[in-house]
Enzyme design. Sequence first.
Site, short mmCIF file in Angstrom:
data_model
loop_
_atom_site.label_atom_id
_atom_site.label_comp_id
_atom_site.label_asym_id
_atom_site.label_seq_id
_atom_site.Cartn_x
_atom_site.Cartn_y
_atom_site.Cartn_z
N ARG A 175 0.72 -0.36 0.17
CA ARG A 175 0.26 0.25 -0.03
C ARG A 175 0.69 1.75 -0.16
NH1 ARG A 175 -2.81 -0.47 5.40
NH2 ARG A 175 -0.95 -1.60 5.57
N ARG A 214 18.01 25.91 2.12
CA ARG A 214 17.84 26.53 2.91
C ARG A 214 18.67 27.16 4.26
NH1 ARG A 214 12.31 27.86 1.95
NH2 ARG A 214 10.94 26.73 0.03
N HIS A 262 19.43 28.21 10.02
CA HIS A 262 18.46 29.75 10.48
C HIS A 262 18.33 29.28 12.07
CE1 HIS A 262 16.14 29.62 6.98
NE2 HIS A 262 16.59 30.33 6.54
N TYR A 299 8.93 20.68 10.91
CA TYR A 299 9.78 20.92 11.26
C TYR A 299 8.38 21.17 12.32
CZ TYR A 299 12.36 23.13 7.36
OH TYR A 299 12.57 23.92 5.91
#
Length: 178
Positions: free
Chosen positions: A23, A58, A61, A131
């Site tokens: 599945r 990215r 941070h 996140y």
Amino acid sequence: MELVPTRLSGCLQVRPFFAKDDRGTFVKTFHAERFEELGLPVSWREEYYSTSHQGVIRGMHFQTPPHDHEKLVYCQQGRVLDVVLDLRTQSSTFGQHLAVELDAARGDGLLIPKGMAHGFLALTPDVIMAYKVTTTYAPAHDAGIRWDSFGLDWGIEHPVLSARDAAHPPFADFQSPF
């Protein structure tokens, strides 16, 4: 669920329950009792996700005190080079970084403590990163370190960056509040 220490103190690789059959897959990314047993955060204040194309970076941070937070990240689609940089001046690993590949096909993630910068490079098309964080977003405490300033070879010469990420100060100029 297995939580595996990394070489950065307090940063843990998360190997969740992962099942695959005809599945598709089922992945348990968080288990409050297991986290509590280990003294890890269980009270998440925000949860969000990002999508990125191959070659996007990215980061790096973080939020400064008093809005700093623990972060739990997973790659839900594709693969990323996930990167953490220790900004804690009292840490034995201050200024060191960790780079690990997170792959949706394995379901693994990282638990990142307060005082660490986080970023990633999308290694495949159409990446989705999820996140969880222990504080809400505070724009006045939002900060970053320039992606190419702390000694990591990202393996890419011309990444796609936001204007904000390209303008972060280099690590050498950073005065850590942690």
